[in-house]
Each structure stands twice: as structure tokens, then as C-alpha cells.
Scaffold this motif. Sequence first.
Motif, PDB file in Angstrom:
ATOM      1  N   THR A   3       0.839  -1.189   0.000  1.00  0.00           N
ATOM      2  CA  THR A   3       0.000   0.000   0.000  1.00  0.00           C
ATOM      3  C   THR A   3       0.867   1.229   0.000  1.00  0.00           C
ATOM      4  N   THR A   4       0.213   2.406  -0.156  1.00  0.00           N
ATOM      5  CA  THR A   4       0.958   3.660  -0.142  1.00  0.00           C
ATOM      6  C   THR A   4       1.633   3.860   1.193  1.00  0.00           C
ATOM      7  N   ARG A   5       0.999   3.405   2.292  1.00  0.00           N
ATOM      8  CA  ARG A   5       1.591   3.565   3.609  1.00  0.00           C
ATOM      9  C   ARG A   5       2.779   2.641   3.797  1.00  0.00           C
ATOM     10  N   ASP A   6       2.744   1.449   3.181  1.00  0.00           N
ATOM     11  CA  ASP A   6       3.795   0.460   3.382  1.00  0.00           C
ATOM     12  C   ASP A   6       5.063   0.765   2.601  1.00  0.00           C
ATOM     13  N   ARG A   7       4.928   1.325   1.427  1.00  0.00           N
ATOM     14  CA  ARG A   7       6.100   1.491   0.588  1.00  0.00           C
ATOM     15  C   ARG A   7       6.912   2.700   1.032  1.00  0.00           C
ATOM     16  N   PRO A   8       8.228   2.674   0.776  1.00  0.00           N
ATOM     17  CA  PRO A   8       9.053   3.814   1.133  1.00  0.00           C
ATOM     18  C   PRO A   8       8.776   4.988   0.220  1.00  0.00           C
ATOM     19  N   PRO A   9       8.966   6.204   0.706  1.00  0.00           N
ATOM     20  CA  PRO A   9       8.730   7.363  -0.141  1.00  0.00           C
ATOM     21  C   PRO A   9       9.757   7.458  -1.238  1.00  0.00           C
ATOM     22  N   ALA A  10       9.341   7.954  -2.389  1.00  0.00           N
ATOM     23  CA  ALA A  10      10.279   8.113  -3.490  1.00  0.00           C
ATOM     24  C   ALA A  10      11.276   9.198  -3.175  1.00  0.00           C
ATOM     25  N   ILE A  11      12.434   9.111  -3.847  1.00  0.00           N
ATOM     26  CA  ILE A  11      13.440  10.133  -3.673  1.00  0.00           C
ATOM     27  C   ILE A  11      12.945  11.392  -4.360  1.00  0.00           C
ATOM     28  N   GLY A  12      12.633  12.402  -3.582  1.00  0.00           N
ATOM     29  CA  GLY A  12      12.140  13.642  -4.152  1.00  0.00           C
ATOM     30  C   GLY A  12      10.686  13.586  -4.555  1.00  0.00           C
ATOM     31  N   GLU A  13       9.950  12.550  -4.167  1.00  0.00           N
ATOM     32  CA  GLU A  13       8.563  12.402  -4.574  1.00  0.00           C
ATOM     33  C   GLU A  13       7.658  13.213  -3.657  1.00  0.00           C
ATOM     34  N   LEU A 238      16.318  -9.138  -6.783  1.00  0.00           N
ATOM     35  CA  LEU A 238      16.274  -9.988  -5.599  1.00  0.00           C
ATOM     36  C   LEU A 238      16.527  -9.191  -4.321  1.00  0.00           C
ATOM     37  N   ARG A 239      17.269  -8.095  -4.424  1.00  0.00           N
ATOM     38  CA  ARG A 239      17.581  -7.269  -3.257  1.00  0.00           C
ATOM     39  C   ARG A 239      16.722  -6.007  -3.218  1.00  0.00           C
ATOM     40  N   ALA A 240      15.638  -5.985  -3.961  1.00  0.00           N
ATOM     41  CA  ALA A 240      14.817  -4.772  -4.039  1.00  0.00           C
ATOM     42  C   ALA A 240      14.265  -4.369  -2.677  1.00  0.00           C
ATOM     43  N   ARG A 241      13.852  -5.330  -1.859  1.00  0.00           N
ATOM     44  CA  ARG A 241      13.323  -4.998  -0.534  1.00  0.00           C
ATOM     45  C   ARG A 241      14.386  -4.312   0.323  1.00  0.00           C
ATOM     46  N   ARG A 242      15.623  -4.811   0.274  1.00  0.00           N
ATOM     47  CA  ARG A 242      16.704  -4.194   1.047  1.00  0.00           C
ATOM     48  C   ARG A 242      17.001  -2.785   0.539  1.00  0.00           C
ATOM     49  N   LEU A 243      16.934  -2.595  -0.780  1.00  0.00           N
ATOM     50  CA  LEU A 243      17.151  -1.263  -1.324  1.00  0.00           C
ATOM     51  C   LEU A 243      16.042  -0.315  -0.881  1.00  0.00           C
ATOM     52  N   ASN A 244      14.828  -0.827  -0.777  1.00  0.00           N
ATOM     53  CA  ASN A 244      13.723  -0.021  -0.247  1.00  0.00           C
ATOM     54  C   ASN A 244      14.023   0.435   1.178  1.00  0.00           C
ATOM     55  N   SER A 253      17.028   1.365   8.747  1.00  0.00           N
ATOM     56  CA  SER A 253      17.622   0.119   8.256  1.00  0.00           C
ATOM     57  C   SER A 253      18.095  -0.744   9.418  1.00  0.00           C
ATOM     58  N   ALA A 254      18.772  -0.114  10.393  1.00  0.00           N
ATOM     59  CA  ALA A 254      19.251  -0.863  11.554  1.00  0.00           C
ATOM     60  C   ALA A 254      18.101  -1.450  12.347  1.00  0.00           C
ATOM     61  N   ASP A 303       8.793   1.993  -4.989  1.00  0.00           N
ATOM     62  CA  ASP A 303       9.066   0.614  -4.601  1.00  0.00           C
ATOM     63  C   ASP A 303       9.960  -0.031  -5.658  1.00  0.00           C
ATOM     64  N   HIS A 304      11.185  -0.385  -5.275  1.00  0.00           N
ATOM     65  CA  HIS A 304      12.138  -0.919  -6.247  1.00  0.00           C
ATOM     66  C   HIS A 304      11.728  -2.270  -6.814  1.00  0.00           C
ATOM     67  N   ARG A 305      10.854  -2.993  -6.145  1.00  0.00           N
ATOM     68  CA  ARG A 305      10.363  -4.259  -6.693  1.00  0.00           C
ATOM     69  C   ARG A 305       9.579  -4.022  -7.975  1.00  0.00           C
ATOM     70  N   ARG A 306       8.906  -2.887  -8.064  1.00  0.00           N
ATOM     71  CA  ARG A 306       8.147  -2.543  -9.268  1.00  0.00           C
ATOM     72  C   ARG A 306       8.961  -1.647 -10.202  1.00  0.00           C
TER      73      ARG A 306
END
Length: 364
Positions: A3-13, A238-244, A253-254, A303-306
Motif C-alpha cells: 500500500t501507499t503507507r507500506d512502501r518507502p517514499p520516493a526520492i524527491g517524490e 532480488l535485493r529490491a526490498r533491502r534497497l527499499n 535500516s538498523a 518501490d524498487h520491486r516494481r
Amino acid sequence: MTTTRDRPPAIGEARSGRWARVTSASYPLLVGVLVIGVTVSVLAATGLGPVRVPASEVGRILVHHLSGGGDTAATSDIIIWRLRFPRVLLGLVVGAGLALAGTVVQGVVRNPVADPYLLGLSSGASVGAVLVLTTGTALLGVATLPTAAFAGAAGAMVVVLAMARSRGRLLPIRLVLVGVACGHLFAGITSFLLARTDNSAAQQQIIFWLLGGLSGAQWASLPVPAAVVVTSAALLILRARRLNVLVLGDEASAALGVNASNLRRQLLILATLLTGTVVAVSGGIGFVGLIVPHLARMLVGADHRRMLPVTVLLGGIFMLWSDVAARILISPAELPIGILTAFLGVPFFLFVMHARGLASEGAR
């Protein structure tokens, strides 16, 4: 479901996320349209040039060769199979690789104007390549220039990583500052090498290479960059979630069990591999790694997965049509692609920055 709440905000979005909602419910359809766009672009780009070949003829020649048919003496066969088709495929690879590298760098440093040039990677690759061109070194034959360019990018990243560390951690702001400084240093070294040579032919080759182009594409130059880009794309997806998670910051992240410093280092090494490999076969083509990730975020969100699959497809399409324009605008001569990407990239970048600024003001 994300959802919009779950995904990280875009860079500059902007907080409203109005661009992301345009296609959020039809992501598979968007990917399908882009795949069709890549297919159509490949056929069209293969047929366009100083000598135009009809799409039906292009299709017939490609089917003939891909089904195991041998070479023929026909002029159209030579133009399509030996010259243009490997160039088109290399354009897809280069566009996808530069777009992926830009996405990684923007996520790592959390900066919307970041790309491989910002961290000095492309400038380092240029030093290696220009050193070979000015000295006439050919220790590895035709592989000398690509190897030197890759070594230059790798050397630049080693320097940047070493200088950007603070108490054992890699900080985004230090990466940007050190990268910009090193980029200017490498650019100065390149200019010095160019000024020192008195070989006019080498000077022209260097200038064209620095501005980027695909005119030297051949079948032998495809396997290595294609393998690197495909493998890197798979690893990144495969690492899209970690990049998010990394985009959220080191503290977040920690809290989620991700070592941000180690992940940042791994991703930068991957970005270096992508940049060095691509620049080695295409020269310095700017703005692809800056603009395409922004366009992908506008279409599908942060979301980097998409975002990553869309980035790959958009990067390939962008590069193919830039190369077509380079071939036909001043035919029979050819423009360096870097000139075209600058003309296309700067206005688009200013438009995106203006649109995001207005949206952000409205969201406050």
C-alpha cells in the motif's frame, strides 16, 4: 499487497504520490506495453539509418538468421545482421545498464540528482580509456580499451570508498562530496592527457568516445556487457526490498536488521561493475542514469520491486531512439549520443524538478 503507507517514499517524490497512482492498479499491463515497445523499437531501429530497410525486410532477415540461416551476399543482409542488429542489441544493454546504475546510486546516496557521474565512476573510466588512446597501448588487443575503462571506474570507486568512510561507516553525504571532488580531478586528468597528445586522429577519437556512441558495436562486444547487465538486474531485483529499506535511512535500516553501511558498499560495487562495463563499450553517455529512474518513479512509484523492471525497459527504449536520432539527424555523418542525451535530458530534468517542486509545495 503493498500500500501507499507500506512502501518507502520516493526520492524527491511529493507526498501526494499522484504520479504513482496512475498505473498502480495496472502494473502488469504497463510492463506488457513496455515489452511491446522494446520489440517495436528494436525492429524500427534496425531498419532506420542512412540506408532505410523496410520493417518487413528487417523481420525476414532476422528470422532467417535466428532460425539458423547463414549469411548472404545481399546488401540489406549485411547492413541488418552485421552492422545494425548488434548495434541495436548493444544499445538495449547500454541503456538498461546505465539506468540501473543510476537507480542504485540514487538509492544509495538518497539523492535525486545522483548518477554514476556524480560519484566519479564515469570520469574514472574516461581516464583509463583516454590513457590507452593517447599512449597507443594495445597489450590486450581489441580488449585493451574496454579493460582500461573498467579499471578506471574500479579505481575511482576504490578511491571514493576509501575517502568517504567515517568511523568505519559509509555516509551518503560524504559519498556525494568525495565523488564530486574526485570526478573533477579525473576530468582534469583526462583534459591533461588530451592536451598532451599531438595525434590529431587520436584527439578526434577521444572526443567522440568521451561524448559516447555505439558506432563500434559488433557481435564480439555484446556477450560481456549483456551478461553483466542481466546478472546485475537479477541481483538487484532480488535485493529490491533491502534497497527499499536503505532509502529510509540508516536508523530505520538498523531497526529492520539491515546493515546499511555493508549494503551500501555492496551496491556501489555493483554500480561500479555496471558503469565500468557499459562505459567501456559505449563511451561517456550522460543523463540516462539520471532521467530514466525519475521517469520510472513517476510511472510506478518508489518501490524498487516494481521500479527496477520498468527502469530496465525504459532505459533500453530511451537509448535505442537516441541512437536512431544520432544516426539520421546529420546523415551520412553521425552525432555522438552524449550530445543528444544532453539536449533531451536537461529540459526533461528541469521539467521533473519543477513539477515535483510544485507538488511538494501543494502537499505542505
